[in-house]
Design an enzyme around this catalytic site. Structure first.
Site, PDB file in Angstrom:
ATOM      1  N   LYS A 207       1.081  -1.210   0.109  1.00 29.00           N
ATOM      2  CA  LYS A 207       0.324  -0.265   0.105  1.00 29.00           C
ATOM      3  C   LYS A 207       1.335   1.181  -0.028  1.00 29.00           C
ATOM      4  CE  LYS A 207      -3.361   2.449   2.482  1.00 29.00           C
ATOM      5  NZ  LYS A 207      -4.112   3.111   3.736  1.00 29.00           N
ATOM      6  N   GLU A 257      -8.593  13.031  12.255  1.00 30.14           N
ATOM      7  CA  GLU A 257      -6.967  12.002  12.762  1.00 30.14           C
ATOM      8  C   GLU A 257      -5.485  12.098  13.948  1.00 30.14           C
ATOM      9  OE1 GLU A 257      -5.094  10.359   9.491  1.00 30.14           O
ATOM     10  OE2 GLU A 257      -4.088   8.727  10.532  1.00 30.14           O
ATOM     11  N   GLU A 301      -6.837  -1.452   3.263  1.00 24.30           N
ATOM     12  CA  GLU A 301      -6.675  -0.165   2.721  1.00 24.30           C
ATOM     13  C   GLU A 301      -6.229   0.351   4.127  1.00 24.30           C
ATOM     14  OE1 GLU A 301      -7.835   1.863  -0.373  1.00 24.30           O
ATOM     15  OE2 GLU A 301      -7.718   3.219   1.491  1.00 24.30           O
ATOM     16  N   GLU A 436     -11.060  10.949  -5.010  1.00 25.44           N
ATOM     17  CA  GLU A 436     -11.401  11.562  -3.555  1.00 25.44           C
ATOM     18  C   GLU A 436     -10.345  12.459  -3.350  1.00 25.44           C
ATOM     19  OE1 GLU A 436     -10.696   7.447  -1.654  1.00 25.44           O
ATOM     20  OE2 GLU A 436      -9.298   8.323   0.208  1.00 25.44           O
TER      21      GLU A 436
HETATM   22  C1  LIG Z   1      -3.828  11.437   3.631  1.00 24.29           C
HETATM   23  C2  LIG Z   1      -4.881  12.000   3.460  1.00 24.29           C
HETATM   24  O1  LIG Z   1      -6.284  11.058   4.442  1.00 24.29           O
HETATM   25  C3  LIG Z   1      -5.538   9.800   4.981  1.00 24.29           C
HETATM   26  C4  LIG Z   1      -5.775   8.938   3.753  1.00 24.29           C
HETATM   27  C5  LIG Z   1      -7.363   8.088   4.128  1.00 24.29           C
HETATM   28  C6  LIG Z   1      -7.673   7.399   2.386  1.00 24.29           C
HETATM   29  O2  LIG Z   1      -6.812   7.291   2.269  1.00 24.29           O
HETATM   30  O3  LIG Z   1      -8.580   7.060   2.422  1.00 24.29           O
HETATM   31  C7  LIG Z   1      -8.253   8.079   4.681  1.00 24.29           C
HETATM   32  C8  LIG Z   1      -7.918   9.821   6.193  1.00 24.29           C
HETATM   33  C9  LIG Z   1      -6.733  10.186   6.426  1.00 24.29           C
HETATM   34  O4  LIG Z   1      -6.058   8.812   7.067  1.00 24.29           O
HETATM   35  C10 LIG Z   1      -5.882  13.495   3.898  1.00 24.29           C
HETATM   36  O5  LIG Z   1      -6.500  13.637   3.622  1.00 24.29           O
HETATM   37  O6  LIG Z   1      -4.797  13.930   2.849  1.00 24.29           O
END
Ligand SMILES: C=C(O[C@@H]1C=C(C(=O)O)C=C[C@H]1O)C(=O)O
Length: 452
Positions: A207, A257, A301, A436
């Protein structure tokens, strides 16, 4: 008065170096009538500033520098722990006997790379502030730090007078956007994600989290306080933060987070990974939530993050508990898979050790860690600076909280740089990951008045 009082002293550490002998500063803390954190930050304009708000509504607003602690390199966590310990153990506290302990505020860079635009930030950068305003369920506390009791008393009074003269936070006119660039562009992003997928298929990594930036030029400097007010109005479920170690170099955001929250020997952390947008109607929203909870790709993930955190904690803590399955964490712009994790720290383990071991989790780095970081360096066309890195505070009793500084932006003069990343696994779709990361820009775009 305030300007004279807030002189900076530098305390840098080098590997194996010795710390200079410090005079013992006085921290005077008293309860006071409610003061708006924004009023304090307004008074602190032109100085180093820090702001923090938890989802429970506790706040810390601070400005001015009694000591600035800066370290760099791969061992920056360990060196900062020693420097912090040295400063916090050398304070004389006075005022209310039940006052909260003095604290250091700041954070770390994501990695060891020189990062363009981040000149105002050392790779590990903490301050012992001159002035700290804290609000919690017990009330409002104002602390000042000075060379002796008389100076502390004068500064305390001067701050109270100054905040009462500060204007209320009203409607601010937002600067006009002159130019907006996405780096990488959509085409390059797809190529980056494709290359990451190929590295996963070739078993180099399992990943990797790739990020992109949105750079906005405005006709006037962005006021971080106006942006914070907008984040506070809409993202109360998040930790809202501002770190401005050098005046005019502001890093701020609203992150859901937690990396490490330590109270006594109790540690709270979390795995947060796996994302989907919100629905326009309650039915659509529930359908999307179900899609996320049932998505094998997102569950995988997410599981990488849970496993990595648990593996690191085994060396640091006992009585580790994590929810058996992820739940939903819902924000106005996005919903995530979320696993809360708690543990009891082993004797002699401090919050710095937890941060040093957990960062970067596979929520922002990847698996295996070093290979994923190498791939991030190879593929991302920018250095991350403090994006996705630990930001927070530590107090003289060893309590503290660090969050992962995502959903964040760097503001320097008329340039604002927003960052957003997404976890890539074997079956990721580059187009969906573009979308996203677009959702993840939204809070900060809104905070500066852009509705995408
Ligand atoms: C890396 C980021 O977010 C992270 C990645 C996520 C994912 O891949 O689903 C979700 C939450 C965070 O841990 C960001 O917001 O920049």
């Amino acid at each position: 008065m305030l300007r004279e009082e807030t002189m900076t002293s530098h305390l840098s550490t080098r590997q194996g170096g010795r710390f200079p002998n410090l005079n013992t500063p006085v921290v005077l803390t008293r309860r006071c009538a409610p003061i708006a954190p924004h009023a304090l930050l307004h008074v602190g304009k032109g100085h180093a500033r820090f702001f923090w708000q938890t989802p429970q509504g506790q706040t810390v607003a601070a400005f001015g520098v009694m000591h600035r602690l800066q370290t760099r390199g791969a061992d920056r966590f360990v060196h900062m722990a020693a420097a912090a310990q040295n400063v916090l153990a050398n304070l004389r506290t006075t005022g209310a006997p039940d006052a909260p302990a003095p604290l250091l505020v700041g954070g770390f860079a994501f990695d060891n790379r020189q990062a363009y635009g981040w000149e105002g930030f050392a790779p590990a950068d903490f301050i012992l502030p001159r002035v700290v305003l804290r609000t919690d369920e017990r009330g409002t506390w104002l602390s000042v730090c000075a060379e002796d009791e008389t100076k502390a008393e004068k500064l305390w009074q001067a701050v109270v007078e100054a905040v009462h003269r500060a204007p209320a936070v009203g409607a601010t006119t937002l600067p006009r956007i002159q130019h907006e660039t996405r780096a990488p562009d959509e085409h390059t992003w797809r190529e980056m994600v494709q290359q990451a997928i190929e590295s996963i298929r070739a078993d180099v990594v399992q990943k990797v989290v790739l990020a992109r930036t949105c750079r906005v030029q405005t006709n006037a400097p962005v006021d971080p306080l106006a942006a914070l007010a907008r984040l506070q109005a809409r993202y109360q479920g998040c930790f809202i933060f501002l770190v401005e170690p050098t005046p005019g170099h502001a890093f701020f955001g609203a992150t859901p987070e937690i990396l490490a929250d330590v109270q006594g020997t109790t540690l709270r952390t979390m795995a947060l990974a796996g994302s989907i947008g919100r629905g326009a109607t309650p039915e659509e929203d529930a359908a999307r939530a179900a899609e996320l909870l049932n998505s094998a790709k997102d569950r995988r993930e997410h599981a990488f993050v849970v496993q990595a955190i648990l593996r690191h904690l085994r060396h640091l803590a006992h009585d580790i508990t994590s929810a058996p399955a992820p739940s939903l964490l819902r924000l106005p712009n996005i919903q995530h898979l979320h696993t809360p994790i708690t543990a009891t720290l082993n004797a002699d383990v401090r919050i710095w050790d937890v941060v040093a071991h957990l960062h970067p989790t596979p929520a922002v780095g990847g698996v295996p860690r070093e290979r994923a970081l190498a791939l991030i360096h190879e593929l991302e066309p920018f250095a991350r600076g403090w994006y996705a890195a630990p930001v927070g505070w530590v107090d003289a009793e060893g309590d503290g909280t660090f969050v992962v500084a995502i959903r964040s932006a760097l503001a320097v003069a008329r340039t604002l740089t927003l960052y957003a990343g997404a976890g890539i696994v074997a079956d990721s779709d580059p187009q969906r990951e573009w979308h996203e990361t677009g959702l993840k820009f939204r809070p900060l775009l809104e905070a500066i008045g852009i509705h995408s």
